[in-house]
Design an enzyme around this catalytic site. Structure first.
Site, PDB file in Angstrom:
ATOM      1  N   ASN A  35       0.837  -1.209   0.000  1.00 27.81           N
ATOM      2  CA  ASN A  35       0.000   0.000   0.000  1.00 27.81           C
ATOM      3  C   ASN A  35       0.869   1.254   0.000  1.00 27.81           C
ATOM      4  OD1 ASN A  35      -2.610   1.156  -0.006  1.00 27.81           O
ATOM      5  ND2 ASN A  35      -2.407   1.669   2.160  1.00 27.81           N
ATOM      6  N   ASP A  59       8.222  -8.751   3.569  1.00 26.53           N
ATOM      7  CA  ASP A  59       6.916  -8.884   4.208  1.00 26.53           C
ATOM      8  C   ASP A  59       7.139  -9.318   5.661  1.00 26.53           C
ATOM      9  OD1 ASP A  59       4.331 -10.247   4.955  1.00 26.53           O
ATOM     10  OD2 ASP A  59       3.842  -9.650   2.898  1.00 26.53           O
ATOM     11  N   SER A 125      -5.216   2.014  17.639  1.00 28.02           N
ATOM     12  CA  SER A 125      -6.215   2.914  17.056  1.00 28.02           C
ATOM     13  C   SER A 125      -7.322   3.194  18.064  1.00 28.02           C
ATOM     14  CB  SER A 125      -6.814   2.216  15.828  1.00 28.02           C
ATOM     15  OG  SER A 125      -7.947   2.889  15.374  1.00 28.02           O
ATOM     16  N   TYR A 150     -10.797  -5.267  10.956  1.00 28.80           N
ATOM     17  CA  TYR A 150      -9.604  -4.419  11.113  1.00 28.80           C
ATOM     18  C   TYR A 150      -9.457  -3.985  12.576  1.00 28.80           C
ATOM     19  CZ  TYR A 150      -6.864  -0.191  11.426  1.00 28.80           C
ATOM     20  OH  TYR A 150      -5.956   0.746  11.855  1.00 28.80           O
ATOM     21  N   LYS A 154      -6.447  -4.799  15.769  1.00 24.73           N
ATOM     22  CA  LYS A 154      -5.753  -3.858  16.660  1.00 24.73           C
ATOM     23  C   LYS A 154      -5.988  -4.234  18.120  1.00 24.73           C
ATOM     24  CE  LYS A 154      -3.943  -1.347  13.516  1.00 24.73           C
ATOM     25  NZ  LYS A 154      -2.524  -1.498  13.254  1.00 24.73           N
ATOM     26  N   TYR A 178      -3.945   5.877  17.959  1.00 27.92           N
ATOM     27  CA  TYR A 178      -4.092   7.074  17.130  1.00 27.92           C
ATOM     28  C   TYR A 178      -5.570   7.403  16.982  1.00 27.92           C
ATOM     29  CZ  TYR A 178       0.318   5.132  15.108  1.00 27.92           C
ATOM     30  OH  TYR A 178       1.543   4.579  14.871  1.00 27.92           O
ATOM     31  N   ASN A 180      -7.595  10.444  14.559  1.00 28.60           N
ATOM     32  CA  ASN A 180      -7.773  10.524  13.092  1.00 28.60           C
ATOM     33  C   ASN A 180      -6.630  11.310  12.442  1.00 28.60           C
ATOM     34  OD1 ASN A 180     -10.491   9.825  14.190  1.00 28.60           O
ATOM     35  ND2 ASN A 180     -11.075   9.918  12.045  1.00 28.60           N
ATOM     36  N   ASN A 199     -11.518   6.149   1.623  1.00 32.14           N
ATOM     37  CA  ASN A 199     -12.515   5.842   2.652  1.00 32.14           C
ATOM     38  C   ASN A 199     -12.610   6.969   3.659  1.00 32.14           C
ATOM     39  OD1 ASN A 199     -12.969   3.024   1.899  1.00 32.14           O
ATOM     40  ND2 ASN A 199     -10.826   2.765   2.496  1.00 32.14           N
ATOM     41  N   ASN A 200     -11.485   7.628   3.881  1.00 34.70           N
ATOM     42  CA  ASN A 200     -11.405   8.604   4.976  1.00 34.70           C
ATOM     43  C   ASN A 200     -11.772  10.010   4.501  1.00 34.70           C
ATOM     44  OD1 ASN A 200      -8.786   6.564   5.826  1.00 34.70           O
ATOM     45  ND2 ASN A 200     -10.423   6.926   7.280  1.00 34.70           N
ATOM     46  N   ARG A 293     -23.184   6.238   7.523  1.00 37.19           N
ATOM     47  CA  ARG A 293     -22.375   5.089   7.086  1.00 37.19           C
ATOM     48  C   ARG A 293     -22.423   4.022   8.184  1.00 37.19           C
ATOM     49  NH1 ARG A 293     -16.050   6.290   5.961  1.00 37.19           N
ATOM     50  NH2 ARG A 293     -16.091   6.619   8.213  1.00 37.19           N
TER      51      ARG A 293
HETATM   52  P1  NAD Z   1      -0.319   2.802   5.210  1.00 36.19           P
HETATM   53  O1  NAD Z   1      -1.090   1.767   4.509  1.00 36.19           O
HETATM   54  O2  NAD Z   1       0.013   4.057   4.489  1.00 36.19           O
HETATM   55  O3  NAD Z   1       1.037   2.171   5.792  1.00 36.19           O
HETATM   56  C1  NAD Z   1       1.137   0.818   6.162  1.00 36.19           C
HETATM   57  C2  NAD Z   1       2.339   0.226   5.446  1.00 36.19           C
HETATM   58  O4  NAD Z   1       2.469  -1.148   5.802  1.00 36.19           O
HETATM   59  C3  NAD Z   1       2.219   0.278   3.912  1.00 36.19           C
HETATM   60  O5  NAD Z   1       3.374   0.903   3.381  1.00 36.19           O
HETATM   61  C4  NAD Z   1       2.121  -1.184   3.490  1.00 36.19           C
HETATM   62  O6  NAD Z   1       2.730  -1.417   2.236  1.00 36.19           O
HETATM   63  C5  NAD Z   1       2.830  -1.873   4.642  1.00 36.19           C
HETATM   64  N1  NAD Z   1       2.436  -3.282   4.869  1.00 36.19           N
HETATM   65  C6  NAD Z   1       1.188  -3.789   4.979  1.00 36.19           C
HETATM   66  N2  NAD Z   1       1.248  -5.118   5.215  1.00 36.19           N
HETATM   67  C7  NAD Z   1       2.561  -5.445   5.272  1.00 36.19           C
HETATM   68  C8  NAD Z   1       3.270  -6.659   5.466  1.00 36.19           C
HETATM   69  N3  NAD Z   1       2.629  -7.828   5.644  1.00 36.19           N
HETATM   70  N4  NAD Z   1       4.624  -6.633   5.459  1.00 36.19           N
HETATM   71  C9  NAD Z   1       5.287  -5.469   5.253  1.00 36.19           C
HETATM   72  N5  NAD Z   1       4.674  -4.300   5.047  1.00 36.19           N
HETATM   73  C10 NAD Z   1       3.321  -4.279   5.056  1.00 36.19           C
HETATM   74  O7  NAD Z   1      -1.101   3.149   6.574  1.00 36.19           O
HETATM   75  P2  NAD Z   1      -0.850   4.302   7.635  1.00 36.19           P
HETATM   76  O8  NAD Z   1      -2.022   5.212   7.582  1.00 36.19           O
HETATM   77  O9  NAD Z   1       0.507   4.851   7.516  1.00 36.19           O
HETATM   78  O10 NAD Z   1      -0.987   3.447   8.965  1.00 36.19           O
HETATM   79  C11 NAD Z   1       0.133   2.933   9.651  1.00 36.19           C
HETATM   80  C12 NAD Z   1      -0.352   2.095  10.823  1.00 36.19           C
HETATM   81  O11 NAD Z   1      -1.169   2.911  11.665  1.00 36.19           O
HETATM   82  C13 NAD Z   1      -1.221   0.912  10.408  1.00 36.19           C
HETATM   83  O12 NAD Z   1      -0.920  -0.172  11.260  1.00 36.19           O
HETATM   84  C14 NAD Z   1      -2.624   1.412  10.657  1.00 36.19           C
HETATM   85  O13 NAD Z   1      -3.504   0.361  10.920  1.00 36.19           O
HETATM   86  C15 NAD Z   1      -2.418   2.283  11.877  1.00 36.19           C
HETATM   87  N6  NAD Z   1      -3.449   3.314  12.039  1.00 36.19           N
HETATM   88  C16 NAD Z   1      -3.728   4.139  10.992  1.00 36.19           C
HETATM   89  C17 NAD Z   1      -4.731   5.102  11.130  1.00 36.19           C
HETATM   90  C18 NAD Z   1      -5.116   5.991   9.972  1.00 36.19           C
HETATM   91  O14 NAD Z   1      -6.223   6.510   9.979  1.00 36.19           O
HETATM   92  N7  NAD Z   1      -4.248   6.214   8.989  1.00 36.19           N
HETATM   93  C19 NAD Z   1      -5.400   5.236  12.357  1.00 36.19           C
HETATM   94  C20 NAD Z   1      -5.065   4.387  13.413  1.00 36.19           C
HETATM   95  C21 NAD Z   1      -4.083   3.430  13.240  1.00 36.19           C
HETATM   96  C1  WQD Z   2     -14.448  10.672   9.756  1.00 37.91           C
HETATM   97  C2  WQD Z   2     -15.840  11.306   9.741  1.00 37.91           C
HETATM   98  C3  WQD Z   2     -17.515   9.929   8.705  1.00 37.91           C
HETATM   99  C4  WQD Z   2     -15.805  10.072   4.662  1.00 37.91           C
HETATM  100  C5  WQD Z   2     -11.415   5.538  10.508  1.00 37.91           C
HETATM  101  C6  WQD Z   2     -11.285   4.151  11.072  1.00 37.91           C
HETATM  102  C7  WQD Z   2     -10.459   4.183  12.326  1.00 37.91           C
HETATM  103  C8  WQD Z   2      -9.133   4.894  12.098  1.00 37.91           C
HETATM  104  C9  WQD Z   2      -9.300   6.212  11.423  1.00 37.91           C
HETATM  105  C10 WQD Z   2      -7.478   3.270  11.581  1.00 37.91           C
HETATM  106  C11 WQD Z   2     -16.968  10.331  10.081  1.00 37.91           C
HETATM  107  C12 WQD Z   2     -17.296  11.204   7.904  1.00 37.91           C
HETATM  108  C13 WQD Z   2     -16.037  10.249   6.018  1.00 37.91           C
HETATM  109  C14 WQD Z   2     -16.713  10.645   3.734  1.00 37.91           C
HETATM  110  C15 WQD Z   2     -17.976  11.559   5.567  1.00 37.91           C
HETATM  111  N1  WQD Z   2      -8.290   4.143  11.222  1.00 37.91           N
HETATM  112  N2  WQD Z   2     -17.094  10.981   6.460  1.00 37.91           N
HETATM  113  N3  WQD Z   2     -17.760  11.377   4.229  1.00 37.91           N
HETATM  114  O1  WQD Z   2     -14.391   6.534  10.523  1.00 37.91           O
HETATM  115  O2  WQD Z   2     -13.516   8.183  12.248  1.00 37.91           O
HETATM  116  O3  WQD Z   2     -12.067   6.368  11.472  1.00 37.91           O
HETATM  117  O4  WQD Z   2     -10.118   6.074  10.244  1.00 37.91           O
HETATM  118  O5  WQD Z   2      -7.323   2.791  12.674  1.00 37.91           O
HETATM  119  O6  WQD Z   2     -10.280   2.853  12.704  1.00 37.91           O
HETATM  120  O7  WQD Z   2     -12.573   3.650  11.359  1.00 37.91           O
HETATM  121  O8  WQD Z   2     -12.555   8.196   9.926  1.00 37.91           O
HETATM  122  O9  WQD Z   2     -12.098   9.673   8.030  1.00 37.91           O
HETATM  123  O10 WQD Z   2     -13.504   7.597   7.654  1.00 37.91           O
HETATM  124  O11 WQD Z   2     -14.477   9.496   8.945  1.00 37.91           O
HETATM  125  O12 WQD Z   2     -18.933  12.236   5.977  1.00 37.91           O
HETATM  126  O13 WQD Z   2     -16.581  10.495   2.510  1.00 37.91           O
HETATM  127  O14 WQD Z   2     -16.111  11.769   8.410  1.00 37.91           O
HETATM  128  O15 WQD Z   2     -18.859   9.567   8.723  1.00 37.91           O
HETATM  129  O16 WQD Z   2     -17.937  11.060  10.794  1.00 37.91           O
HETATM  130  P1  WQD Z   2     -13.277   7.294  11.077  1.00 37.91           P
HETATM  131  P2  WQD Z   2     -13.104   8.712   8.544  1.00 37.91           P
END
Ligand code: NAD
Ligand code: WQD
Length: 340
Positions: A35, A59, A125, A150, A154, A178, A180, A199-200, A293
């Site tokens: 990714n 990996d 998360s 997912y 965590k 974390y 958002n 998605n976000n 959603r």
């Molecule tokens: P991201 O997808 O940009 O980064 C994750 C990285 O892990 C990617 O580069 C992907 O290629 C790599 N990866 C996935 N599976 C792998 C594997 N089996 N071996 C080696 N590499 C692998 O995501 P991010 O937003 O930078 O998130 C980083 C971490 O933080 C993740 O664990 C995610 O779940 C967590 N997190 C993210 C958010 C968010 O909203 N972005 C919120 C809470 C927690």
């Molecule tokens: C934020 C707000 C939506 C998109 C997710 C994961 C969480 C964490 C962070 C990894 C909400 C609204 C969104 C859109 C919208 N990730 N929204 N239109 O759902 O709080 O958290 O990302 O750990 O686990 O669930 O983040 O950015 O998707 O949504 O109105 O097109 O924006 O309903 O209120 P969320 P999000």
């Protein structure tokens, strides 16, 4: 310290590399690029001002591959970002999520301990709180029912890592929950680069602003919140990156187990974010109200006092910085990173 950064080519990992080097640490990145794009690492090296970041396309489920990396380097700690993170996809592909995130982490941790590295910072998360029992959420709030596989990966991995530390107190385990993450490095050179339809919220907003999508769908305006739209604790990714640097100091102090919320403590609604984006950047973001959603909760923001008291960490960037830097990245890189 010399740090193994799994998932270091991704959104949060790439930003964390910069803050690690700024604080005087060095890093080796391990990522399977499922990714992410190696261009991010080139740009990170350019921002830091070094020739390159040591990188292995490996990996975390590949025990032999990991063994080779550990044979070539000695690590003081691992910051473990690697994992799959798309909530909706995890509902469709639960086996893949459990196998990658849980299976991969079990292999990683085993190789770490066999090589004498027992310090880990894990990307958890806010999703582990489910529909939280209290707002603002403190770390004393009980974990809840996750609404998707997912989230369960965590929640389960938190338990796995805590159990490993209890059985062997040589481990230090820091779980960072974390909220958002949004924004991008102020240089505009690195940022979030989602595949397909975002998605976000924030990447969706920036893709509408740059003309790649027609309008933002606001998922529900009948929540019990000030303007009816969902409220979240958005945190600038550079602040989040710095929380990992502070967590390393806790590891140096032999913290054992540390669990921290990483957010600003401020709750902003979907419409707050859209309006701030339009005001600060002077670009339009057409939107319309859509149904709620599935799986969303009304309000989610934290009390970050524990991280401040114990890690000396707090967020410095506000909502205007978040929307400015998100747009700076997207407007300069409308198609994300060039294909490698
Ligand atoms: P991201 O997808 O940009 O980064 C994750 C990285 O892990 C990617 O580069 C992907 O290629 C790599 N990866 C996935 N599976 C792998 C594997 N089996 N071996 C080696 N590499 C692998 O995501 P991010 O937003 O930078 O998130 C980083 C971490 O933080 C993740 O664990 C995610 O779940 C967590 N997190 C993210 C958010 C968010 O909203 N972005 C919120 C809470 C927690
Ligand atoms: C934020 C707000 C939506 C998109 C997710 C994961 C969480 C964490 C962070 C990894 C909400 C609204 C969104 C859109 C919208 N990730 N929204 N239109 O759902 O709080 O958290 O990302 O750990 O686990 O669930 O983040 O950015 O998707 O949504 O109105 O097109 O924006 O309903 O209120 P969320 P999000």
């Amino acid at each position: 310290m010399n740090i193994l950064v799994t998932g270091g080519a991704g959104f949060i990992g790439s930003h964390t590399l910069i803050e690690l080097y700024k604080a005087g640490h060095t890093a080796v990145v391990l990522d399977n690029l499922s990714n992410s794009n190696p261009e991010a690492l080139k740009r990170v090296a350019e921002i830091i001002g070094i020739r390159e970041i040591p990188f292995y396309k490996v990996d975390i489920r590949d025990r032999e591959g990991l063994g080779k990396v550990f044979a070539e380097h000695r690590f003081d700690a691992c910051i473990h970002f690697a994992g799959l993170k798309a909530v909706g996809e995890s509902v469709e592909k639960p086996w893949e999520y459990y196998e990658n995130n849980i299976g991969g982490t079990l292999v990683l941790v085993d190789v770490m301990r066999k090589n004498g590295c027992k310090n880990i910072i894990f990307s958890s998360s806010a999703t582990v709180y489910g529909d939280p029992e209290e707002i603002p959420i403190t770390e004393n709030c009980p974990k809840g029912q996750c609404t998707n596989p997912y989230g369960w990966t965590k929640s389960m991995l938190e338990q796995v890592l805590m159990d490993i530390q209890k059985a062997d107190p040589e481990w230090n385990v820091v779980l960072l929950r974390y909220f958002n993450p949004v924004g991008a490095h102020p240089s505009g050179r690195i940022g979030e680069n989602p595949n397909g339809i975002p998605n976000n919220l924030m990447p969706y907003i920036t893709q509408v602003a740059v003309g790649k999508r027609k309008e933002l769908g606001v998922f529900g305006n009948d929540y019990n919140t000030p303007d009816g739209t969902g409220v979240r604790d958005y945190i600038h990714v550079v602040d989040l990156a710095n929380a990992h640097v502070c967590a390393l100091q806790a590891i140096e102090r032999n913290c054992g187990i540390g669990i921290y919320n990483v957010g600003t403590g401020n709750g902003y609604s979907v419409l707050d974010m859209v309006k701030a984006f339009i005001r600060v950047n002077g670009v339009d973001v057409p939107y319309s109200i859509k149904p709620r959603r599935a799986g969303d909760i009304a309000t989610c923001y934290c009390n970050p006092a524990k991280a401040k008291a114990e890690l000396g960490w707090e967020a410095n960037y506000g909502i205007d910085d978040m929307v400015r830097d998100s747009w700076h990245w997207q407007s300069q890189n409308p198609d994300g990173y060039p294909e490698a």
